[in-house]
Design a protein around this motif. Structure first.
Motif, PDB file in Angstrom:
ATOM      1  N   ILE A   1       0.840  -1.203   0.000  1.00  0.00           N
ATOM      2  CA  ILE A   1       0.000   0.000   0.000  1.00  0.00           C
ATOM      3  C   ILE A   1       0.874   1.253   0.000  1.00  0.00           C
ATOM      4  CG2 ILE A   1      -1.642   1.361   1.379  1.00  0.00           C
ATOM      5  CD1 ILE A   1      -2.867  -1.276   2.315  1.00  0.00           C
ATOM      6  N   PHE A   2       1.948   1.227   0.798  1.00  0.00           N
ATOM      7  CA  PHE A   2       2.871   2.362   0.867  1.00  0.00           C
ATOM      8  C   PHE A   2       3.512   2.643  -0.493  1.00  0.00           C
ATOM      9  CE2 PHE A   2       7.356   3.699   1.530  1.00  0.00           C
ATOM     10  CZ  PHE A   2       7.110   4.983   2.001  1.00  0.00           C
ATOM     11  N   LEU A   3       3.960   1.579  -1.174  1.00  0.00           N
ATOM     12  CA  LEU A   3       4.570   1.742  -2.501  1.00  0.00           C
ATOM     13  C   LEU A   3       3.551   2.270  -3.510  1.00  0.00           C
ATOM     14  CD1 LEU A   3       6.851  -1.415  -2.893  1.00  0.00           C
ATOM     15  CD2 LEU A   3       7.534   0.935  -2.347  1.00  0.00           C
ATOM     16  N   MET A   4       2.320   1.755  -3.442  1.00  0.00           N
ATOM     17  CA  MET A   4       1.263   2.216  -4.343  1.00  0.00           C
ATOM     18  C   MET A   4       0.990   3.709  -4.132  1.00  0.00           C
ATOM     19  SD  MET A   4      -1.454  -0.958  -4.172  1.00  0.00           S
ATOM     20  CE  MET A   4      -2.732  -0.010  -5.035  1.00  0.00           C
TER      21      MET A   4
ATOM     22  N   ILE B   1      -2.993   6.210   5.850  1.00  0.00           N
ATOM     23  CA  ILE B   1      -2.465   5.188   4.940  1.00  0.00           C
ATOM     24  C   ILE B   1      -3.355   4.972   3.723  1.00  0.00           C
ATOM     25  CG2 ILE B   1      -1.781   2.762   4.734  1.00  0.00           C
ATOM     26  CD1 ILE B   1      -0.978   2.844   7.685  1.00  0.00           C
ATOM     27  N   LEU B   2      -4.668   4.826   3.937  1.00  0.00           N
ATOM     28  CA  LEU B   2      -5.559   4.534   2.813  1.00  0.00           C
ATOM     29  C   LEU B   2      -5.838   5.763   1.949  1.00  0.00           C
ATOM     30  CD1 LEU B   2      -8.254   2.008   4.121  1.00  0.00           C
ATOM     31  CD2 LEU B   2      -6.238   1.576   2.726  1.00  0.00           C
ATOM     32  N   THR B   3      -6.071   6.915   2.581  1.00  0.00           N
ATOM     33  CA  THR B   3      -6.368   8.129   1.803  1.00  0.00           C
ATOM     34  C   THR B   3      -5.255   8.490   0.822  1.00  0.00           C
ATOM     35  OG1 THR B   3      -7.776   8.995   3.573  1.00  0.00           O
ATOM     36  CG2 THR B   3      -7.012  10.564   1.943  1.00  0.00           C
ATOM     37  N   PRO B   4      -3.969   8.462   1.223  1.00  0.00           N
ATOM     38  CA  PRO B   4      -2.905   8.773   0.257  1.00  0.00           C
ATOM     39  C   PRO B   4      -2.847   7.836  -0.940  1.00  0.00           C
ATOM     40  CG  PRO B   4      -2.059   8.958   2.487  1.00  0.00           C
ATOM     41  CD  PRO B   4      -3.418   8.356   2.590  1.00  0.00           C
ATOM     42  N   VAL B   5      -3.280   6.571  -0.763  1.00  0.00           N
ATOM     43  CA  VAL B   5      -3.258   5.643  -1.906  1.00  0.00           C
ATOM     44  C   VAL B   5      -4.518   5.770  -2.758  1.00  0.00           C
ATOM     45  CG1 VAL B   5      -4.341   3.589  -0.871  1.00  0.00           C
ATOM     46  CG2 VAL B   5      -2.553   3.305  -2.574  1.00  0.00           C
ATOM     47  N   LEU B   6      -5.610   6.222  -2.148  1.00  0.00           N
ATOM     48  CA  LEU B   6      -6.873   6.354  -2.879  1.00  0.00           C
ATOM     49  C   LEU B   6      -6.952   7.655  -3.673  1.00  0.00           C
ATOM     50  CD1 LEU B   6      -9.472   5.002  -0.272  1.00  0.00           C
ATOM     51  CD2 LEU B   6      -8.715   3.880  -2.367  1.00  0.00           C
TER      52      LEU B   6
END
Length: 316
Positions: A39-42, A285-290
């Protein structure tokens, strides 16, 4: 009593905090570690690609995409403040964080979170000007005004960090140094203090109320006017384009503000330690990837620029 003795008595001898995090409660910590790393890389690559697309494509040099690039930059820093430390601690089996490191992490987190609050409001105002005042839009939202708005967002976010971090870190910590969190967030650290923090919690509540109320007011006012303008539009294509652009932004706003309001506006007595870790997971974590997915997959200009970049890359 000299300063060294006083500091030792009020910080538990200068001992480090212990971040318990997600992994201590997981039955499969290795798998969770891999998932969070992916998730971090994405998030990292998604936001980098979006920034490169916006800066390399002249068609995307508009106020809307300028603010999106700022949002992507904030998200990259936002997730980098917490996740690398958490993953590294899990890999090497070291869960401690020193008091200065904790203070720096808290300050960066508060600054970036506060800046993003105001940036989302600036983005809503930009959409209001573009849809409700299209003829005056190029003048009212020129590059200088965009830079001033972005600078203002960063400044107001840093005020939040400069105000809350020093007060939080100067409280005496004489209870367990175990933080039931995956990073140094203010409410989690405050639970370790052995002094009365009720006055500070009231101050923090009022501060967060202003930090959230002002942007939410701007966003609500902007979108009320936008919806009214969309309703009056005669062009079906115009309605569709305006609604698609605004719905993407509202999705981001709902995710970010919903979790932030739960963490900082609802009294801590209504939170469980597990909820205090899971809810921040959404906006750290989720917001930055979304965000890159929301702003790219639902945007023809961005997907067109990406196809163009890939086509050029395939030629070479």
């Amino acid at each position: 009593m000299d300063n060294t003795t006083w500091l030792a008595n009020h910080t538990g001898g200068g001992s480090d905090f212990i971040l318990l995090g997600f992994f201590s409660q997981s039955t499969h910590p290795a798998l969770l570690c891999v998932v969070i790393f992916v998730i971090f890389l994405m998030a990292l690559f998604g936001n980098i690609i979006l920034i490169l697309l916006i800066h390399s494509n002249a068609h995307l040099h508009t106020p809307m995409y300028f603010f999106i690039s700022q949002l992507s930059f904030m998200d990259m820093m936002y997730i980098s403040v917490t996740v690398p430390k958490m993953l590294l601690d899990q890999i090497i089996g070291f869960k401690k964080i020193s008091v200065p490191e904790c203070g720096i992490q808290m300050f960066l987190y508060l600054t970036l979170g506060g800046s993003e609050c105001f940036l989302l409001a600036a983005m809503a105002y930009d959409r209001y000007m573009a849809i409700c005042h299209p003829l005056r839009y190029p003048v009212l939202m020129n590059h200088r005004i965009c830079l001033l708005l972005a600078s203002g967002c960063w400044f107001l976010g840093s005020v939040d960090g400069f105000m809350l971090t020093p007060i939080t870190m100067t409280f005496p910590f004489c209870r367990s140094r175990e933080v039931h969190h995956f990073f140094c967030e203010v409410p989690a650290i405050m639970k370790l203090s052995c002094s009365d923090t009720s006055l500070f919690e009231t101050l923090m509540y009022l501060c967060c109320l202003l930090m959230l109320l002002i942007p939410v007011t701007v966003i609500s006012s902007s979108y009320s006017s936008i919806l009214l303008t969309i309703y009056r539009m005669k062009s079906t294509e115009g309605r569709k384009k305006a609604f698609t652009t605004c719905s993407s932004h509202m999705t981001v706003v709902t995710l970010f503000y919903g979790a932030a309001i739960y963490t900082y506006m609802i009294p801590s007595s209504y939170h469980t330690p597990e909820e205090d870790m899971v809810v921040p997971f959404f906006y750290t974590i989720l917001t930055p990837v979304l965000n890159p997915l929301i702003y790219s997959l639902r945007n023809k200009d961005v997907t067109g620029a990406l196809k163009k970049m890939l086509k050029v890359g395939s030629v070479f």
